[in-house]
Design a protein around this motif. Structure first.
Motif, PDB file in Angstrom:
ATOM      1  N   ALA A 112       0.895  -1.135  -0.075  1.00 56.18           N
ATOM      2  CA  ALA A 112      -0.196  -0.054   0.038  1.00 56.18           C
ATOM      3  C   ALA A 112       0.786   1.351  -0.018  1.00 56.18           C
ATOM      4  CB  ALA A 112      -0.904   0.022   1.057  1.00 56.18           C
ATOM      5  N   ALA A 113       1.727   1.410   1.000  1.00 60.46           N
ATOM      6  CA  ALA A 113       2.479   2.446   1.066  1.00 60.46           C
ATOM      7  C   ALA A 113       3.490   2.677  -0.235  1.00 60.46           C
ATOM      8  CB  ALA A 113       3.644   2.670   2.266  1.00 60.46           C
ATOM      9  N   PRO A 114       4.216   1.652  -0.608  1.00 62.92           N
ATOM     10  CA  PRO A 114       4.972   1.907  -1.879  1.00 62.92           C
ATOM     11  C   PRO A 114       4.228   2.324  -3.137  1.00 62.92           C
ATOM     12  CG  PRO A 114       5.736   0.009  -0.903  1.00 62.92           C
ATOM     13  CD  PRO A 114       4.341   0.171  -0.180  1.00 62.92           C
ATOM     14  N   LEU A 115       2.821   1.767  -3.331  1.00 66.45           N
ATOM     15  CA  LEU A 115       2.049   2.297  -4.135  1.00 66.45           C
ATOM     16  C   LEU A 115       1.597   3.609  -4.146  1.00 66.45           C
ATOM     17  CD1 LEU A 115       0.123  -1.143  -4.936  1.00 66.45           C
ATOM     18  CD2 LEU A 115       1.832  -0.180  -6.303  1.00 66.45           C
ATOM     19  N   CYS A 116       1.261   3.951  -3.038  1.00 66.12           N
ATOM     20  CA  CYS A 116       0.916   5.362  -2.710  1.00 66.12           C
ATOM     21  C   CYS A 116       2.073   6.125  -3.103  1.00 66.12           C
ATOM     22  CB  CYS A 116       0.502   5.738  -1.522  1.00 66.12           C
ATOM     23  SG  CYS A 116      -1.481   4.816  -0.941  1.00 66.12           S
ATOM     24  N   LEU A 117       3.147   6.028  -2.795  1.00 67.27           N
ATOM     25  CA  LEU A 117       4.497   6.736  -2.976  1.00 67.27           C
ATOM     26  C   LEU A 117       4.812   6.949  -4.453  1.00 67.27           C
ATOM     27  CD1 LEU A 117       6.696   8.469  -2.113  1.00 67.27           C
ATOM     28  CD2 LEU A 117       8.101   6.336  -1.692  1.00 67.27           C
ATOM     29  N   LEU A 142       9.028   8.725   3.880  1.00 68.76           N
ATOM     30  CA  LEU A 142       7.939   9.795   3.745  1.00 68.76           C
ATOM     31  C   LEU A 142       8.501  11.260   3.665  1.00 68.76           C
ATOM     32  CD1 LEU A 142       5.115   8.107   5.720  1.00 68.76           C
ATOM     33  CD2 LEU A 142       5.582   8.089   3.163  1.00 68.76           C
ATOM     34  N   ALA A 143       9.387  11.528   4.539  1.00 68.03           N
ATOM     35  CA  ALA A 143       9.947  12.975   4.959  1.00 68.03           C
ATOM     36  C   ALA A 143      10.807  13.345   3.599  1.00 68.03           C
ATOM     37  CB  ALA A 143      10.641  13.331   6.065  1.00 68.03           C
ATOM     38  N   GLU A 144      11.404  12.193   3.139  1.00 67.66           N
ATOM     39  CA  GLU A 144      12.342  12.736   2.118  1.00 67.66           C
ATOM     40  C   GLU A 144      11.311  12.810   0.860  1.00 67.66           C
ATOM     41  OE1 GLU A 144      16.134  11.446   1.129  1.00 67.66           O
ATOM     42  OE2 GLU A 144      16.087  13.089   2.507  1.00 67.66           O
ATOM     43  N   ALA A 145      10.287  12.190   0.631  1.00 69.51           N
ATOM     44  CA  ALA A 145       9.447  12.378  -0.529  1.00 69.51           C
ATOM     45  C   ALA A 145       8.817  13.655  -0.398  1.00 69.51           C
ATOM     46  CB  ALA A 145       8.381  11.324  -0.630  1.00 69.51           C
ATOM     47  N   ALA A 146       8.267  14.111   0.813  1.00 76.67           N
ATOM     48  CA  ALA A 146       7.570  15.381   1.085  1.00 76.67           C
ATOM     49  C   ALA A 146       8.511  16.533   0.634  1.00 76.67           C
ATOM     50  CB  ALA A 146       7.139  15.360   2.440  1.00 76.67           C
ATOM     51  N   ALA A 147       9.974  16.392   1.170  1.00 74.64           N
ATOM     52  CA  ALA A 147      10.764  17.517   0.744  1.00 74.64           C
ATOM     53  C   ALA A 147      11.071  17.628  -0.722  1.00 74.64           C
ATOM     54  CB  ALA A 147      11.925  17.171   1.462  1.00 74.64           C
ATOM     55  N   LEU A 148      11.023  16.556  -1.419  1.00 71.55           N
ATOM     56  CA  LEU A 148      11.173  16.747  -2.841  1.00 71.55           C
ATOM     57  C   LEU A 148       9.996  17.188  -3.693  1.00 71.55           C
ATOM     58  CD1 LEU A 148      13.588  14.056  -3.041  1.00 71.55           C
ATOM     59  CD2 LEU A 148      14.099  16.521  -3.153  1.00 71.55           C
ATOM     60  N   GLY A 149       8.548  17.094  -3.212  1.00 69.21           N
ATOM     61  CA  GLY A 149       7.427  17.121  -3.719  1.00 69.21           C
ATOM     62  C   GLY A 149       7.123  18.421  -3.994  1.00 69.21           C
ATOM     63  N   PRO A 150       6.070  18.772  -5.167  1.00 74.31           N
ATOM     64  CA  PRO A 150       5.673  19.990  -5.737  1.00 74.31           C
ATOM     65  C   PRO A 150       5.284  20.845  -4.750  1.00 74.31           C
ATOM     66  CG  PRO A 150       4.162  18.420  -6.413  1.00 74.31           C
ATOM     67  CD  PRO A 150       5.365  17.656  -5.301  1.00 74.31           C
ATOM     68  N   LEU A 151       4.497  20.560  -3.554  1.00 72.00           N
ATOM     69  CA  LEU A 151       3.960  21.345  -2.645  1.00 72.00           C
ATOM     70  C   LEU A 151       4.836  22.006  -1.641  1.00 72.00           C
ATOM     71  CD1 LEU A 151       0.832  19.007  -1.855  1.00 72.00           C
ATOM     72  CD2 LEU A 151       0.970  20.911  -3.365  1.00 72.00           C
ATOM     73  N   ALA A 152       6.114  21.345  -1.581  1.00 67.37           N
ATOM     74  CA  ALA A 152       6.939  21.981  -0.568  1.00 67.37           C
ATOM     75  C   ALA A 152       7.487  23.170  -0.910  1.00 67.37           C
ATOM     76  CB  ALA A 152       8.021  20.960  -0.386  1.00 67.37           C
ATOM     77  N   SER A 153       7.341  24.401  -0.101  1.00 64.91           N
ATOM     78  CA  SER A 153       7.958  25.703  -0.278  1.00 64.91           C
ATOM     79  C   SER A 153       9.389  25.360   0.245  1.00 64.91           C
ATOM     80  CB  SER A 153       7.079  26.550   0.443  1.00 64.91           C
ATOM     81  OG  SER A 153       7.240  26.472   1.811  1.00 64.91           O
ATOM     82  N   TYR A 194       2.253   9.240  -5.782  1.00 65.89           N
ATOM     83  CA  TYR A 194       2.623  10.725  -5.444  1.00 65.89           C
ATOM     84  C   TYR A 194       3.582  11.192  -6.316  1.00 65.89           C
ATOM     85  CZ  TYR A 194       5.130  14.383  -2.736  1.00 65.89           C
ATOM     86  OH  TYR A 194       5.691  15.530  -2.119  1.00 65.89           O
ATOM     87  N   THR A 195       4.674  10.049  -6.606  1.00 67.88           N
ATOM     88  CA  THR A 195       5.855  10.539  -7.513  1.00 67.88           C
ATOM     89  C   THR A 195       5.149  10.993  -8.879  1.00 67.88           C
ATOM     90  OG1 THR A 195       7.162   9.268  -6.199  1.00 67.88           O
ATOM     91  CG2 THR A 195       7.875   9.597  -8.612  1.00 67.88           C
TER      92      THR A 195
END
Length: 197
Positions: A88-93, A155-166, A96-97
């Protein structure tokens, strides 16, 4: 801390693999910091520092696949639902990617694209070992805090690289990922100490 523990007493291979992964991450972070110091801003897009991140994920993955998984999961059909649930988590990631790269564009999303594969595989094993029942030797139970830290780190690494991260949000998630990395070695050491007694 890791080098001190490896010198003080014999540590299992899993702990040493994790230590090598953190050293790889550290080398990538040193490049990023040196670049920012020389040029006055952090490098944009994909840069050499990301190889430290990629190396860390492959070290984590090899510790899961090579050391922990074959002891924890005997491949019994009765536990198939846990293996499927861990997807579940890898598919969600992955979703998200894909959404992030669609929103940011391929060039801006290149770091996330390159980190996605090792991150997804690492996340699968961490979640699997977090939820898998502890049936035999107690390995799963003692390593649960470590697996939870790995999941939060990914999850923190993915959030830091995502488009919503100012820039401020990205710095917060980068700081959080560094804090979680600092917790990985003590959590792993406590687990392997109980595991190998």
């Amino acid at each position: 801390y890791g080098l001190f523990l490896c010198q003080r007493r014999k540590q299992p291979l899993l702990f040493k693999i994790l230590l090598y992964g953190l050293i790889s991450y550290f080398i990538g972070a040193v490049f990023t910091a040196a670049y920012a110091l020389v040029y006055g801003s952090a490098p944009s897009g994909f840069h050499v520092g990301y190889f430290g991140h990629i190396g860390m994920y492959f070290f984590l993955l090899s510790s899961y696949y090579g050391a922990m998984d074959r002891l924890a999961d005997g491949g019994e059909r009765a536990y198939r639902r846990y293996r499927l649930l861990a997807l579940a988590a890898p598919l969600c990631l992955l979703a998200y990617t894909g959404l992030s790269v669609g929103r940011m564009g391929a060039a801006a999303g290149l770091p996330l694209i390159i980190l996605a594969l090792p991150m997804v595989l690492t996340l699968y094993f961490a979640l699997k070992h977090l939820i898998f029942p502890d049936v035999d030797m107690g390995i799963i139970r003692v390593m649960r805090p470590y697996n939870a830290c790995v999941i939060l780190f990914c999850l923190a690494e993915a959030a830091a690289l995502g488009p919503l991260a100012s820039p401020e949000t990205a710095r917060f998630f980068q700081g959080l990922s560094c804090l979680l990395l600092l917790l990985l070695l003590p959590a792993a050491e406590m687990g392997v100490r109980k595991w190998y007694i």
